[in-house]
Enzyme design. Sequence first.
Site, PDB file in Angstrom:
ATOM      1  N   PHE A   1       0.836  -1.205   0.000  1.00 23.15           N
ATOM      2  CA  PHE A   1       0.000   0.000   0.000  1.00 23.15           C
ATOM      3  C   PHE A   1       0.871   1.256   0.000  1.00 23.15           C
ATOM      4  CE2 PHE A   1      -2.661   3.284   1.936  1.00 23.15           C
ATOM      5  CZ  PHE A   1      -3.805   3.191   1.156  1.00 23.15           C
TER       6      PHE A   1
ATOM      7  N   VAL B   1       1.257  -9.023  -2.948  1.00 26.04           N
ATOM      8  CA  VAL B   1       0.033  -9.120  -2.163  1.00 26.04           C
ATOM      9  C   VAL B   1      -0.579 -10.480  -2.497  1.00 26.04           C
ATOM     10  CG1 VAL B   1      -2.183  -8.065  -1.607  1.00 26.04           C
ATOM     11  CG2 VAL B   1      -0.286  -6.620  -2.399  1.00 26.04           C
ATOM     12  N   ILE B   2      -0.641 -11.360  -1.520  1.00 28.69           N
ATOM     13  CA  ILE B   2      -1.163 -12.706  -1.740  1.00 28.69           C
ATOM     14  C   ILE B   2      -2.624 -12.755  -1.308  1.00 28.69           C
ATOM     15  CG2 ILE B   2      -0.903 -15.156  -1.161  1.00 28.69           C
ATOM     16  CD1 ILE B   2       2.106 -14.552  -0.699  1.00 28.69           C
TER      17      ILE B   2
ATOM     18  N   GLU C   1      -8.345 -14.480   2.783  1.00 26.95           N
ATOM     19  CA  GLU C   1      -9.748 -14.848   2.958  1.00 26.95           C
ATOM     20  C   GLU C   1     -10.702 -13.666   2.921  1.00 26.95           C
ATOM     21  OE1 GLU C   1      -9.907 -17.070   6.592  1.00 26.95           O
ATOM     22  OE2 GLU C   1      -8.621 -18.654   5.821  1.00 26.95           O
ATOM     23  N   THR C   2     -10.174 -12.444   2.898  1.00 22.72           N
ATOM     24  CA  THR C   2     -11.041 -11.263   2.937  1.00 22.72           C
ATOM     25  C   THR C   2     -10.848 -10.411   1.683  1.00 22.72           C
ATOM     26  OG1 THR C   2      -9.424  -9.812   3.996  1.00 22.72           O
ATOM     27  CG2 THR C   2     -10.763 -11.217   5.452  1.00 22.72           C
TER      28      THR C   2
ATOM     29  N   HIS D   1      -9.572  -7.566   1.604  1.00 24.08           N
ATOM     30  CA  HIS D   1      -8.392  -6.717   1.789  1.00 24.08           C
ATOM     31  C   HIS D   1      -7.496  -6.754   0.545  1.00 24.08           C
ATOM     32  CE1 HIS D   1      -5.265  -4.671   4.093  1.00 24.08           C
ATOM     33  NE2 HIS D   1      -4.406  -5.583   3.663  1.00 24.08           N
TER      34      HIS D   1
ATOM     35  N   PHE E   1       5.013  -0.790 -12.240  1.00 21.18           N
ATOM     36  CA  PHE E   1       4.233  -1.650 -11.354  1.00 21.18           C
ATOM     37  C   PHE E   1       4.845  -3.052 -11.369  1.00 21.18           C
ATOM     38  CE2 PHE E   1       0.601  -4.513 -10.529  1.00 21.18           C
ATOM     39  CZ  PHE E   1       0.052  -3.937  -9.393  1.00 21.18           C
TER      40      PHE E   1
ATOM     41  N   ARG F   1       7.047 -16.773  -9.518  1.00 20.15           N
ATOM     42  CA  ARG F   1       7.208 -15.522 -10.260  1.00 20.15           C
ATOM     43  C   ARG F   1       8.278 -14.607  -9.653  1.00 20.15           C
ATOM     44  NH1 ARG F   1       2.749 -18.006 -10.738  1.00 20.15           N
ATOM     45  NH2 ARG F   1       1.434 -17.847 -12.590  1.00 20.15           N
TER      46      ARG F   1
END
Length: 158
Positions: A66, A90-91, A94-95, A97, A122, A136
């Site tokens: 972020f 960013v993996i 469950e949410t 987010h 990026f 990756r």
Amino acid sequence: MSSADKNLSEFVANNLPDISNKKFAIVVSEWNETITGALYEGAYNTLLAYGAKEENIIKAEVPGSFELSLGSQKFAQKEEIDAVIALGCVIQGETKHFDFICMAVANGITEVSLKYNKPVIFGVLTPNTMQQALDRAGGIHGNKGDEAAFTAIKMLAI
């Protein structure tokens, strides 16, 4: 084309600019450090391989993906910086987010690039699993850090 179909570390190196006097900032997220460290190594080594000088590559760490947008802006606003490479991972969890962070970072980095009229790349992985991230970040699909650095070089040719 997805990285499952193309190796992130393979490039067509036509018409590249001389980057021996170009300055690069690589902004790296500390979150998922195993992955982002590998992305950094890929980006750094790719820049060197194509002619950048060690002293012209600056590394800055930010707490998470972020924060990549603001970290990138701090360098993009400096006239002496020619390109910024933002690296993160960013993996999916469950949410929701994941969705909010990924969208914010993508939009933020795009805005910084347009605001300062210079390449802000990026280099953020958004995998579903840790294994996909490893694949990756120097694994079977190459290294997104390599690709991000190469993209920065190509953009300097425009």
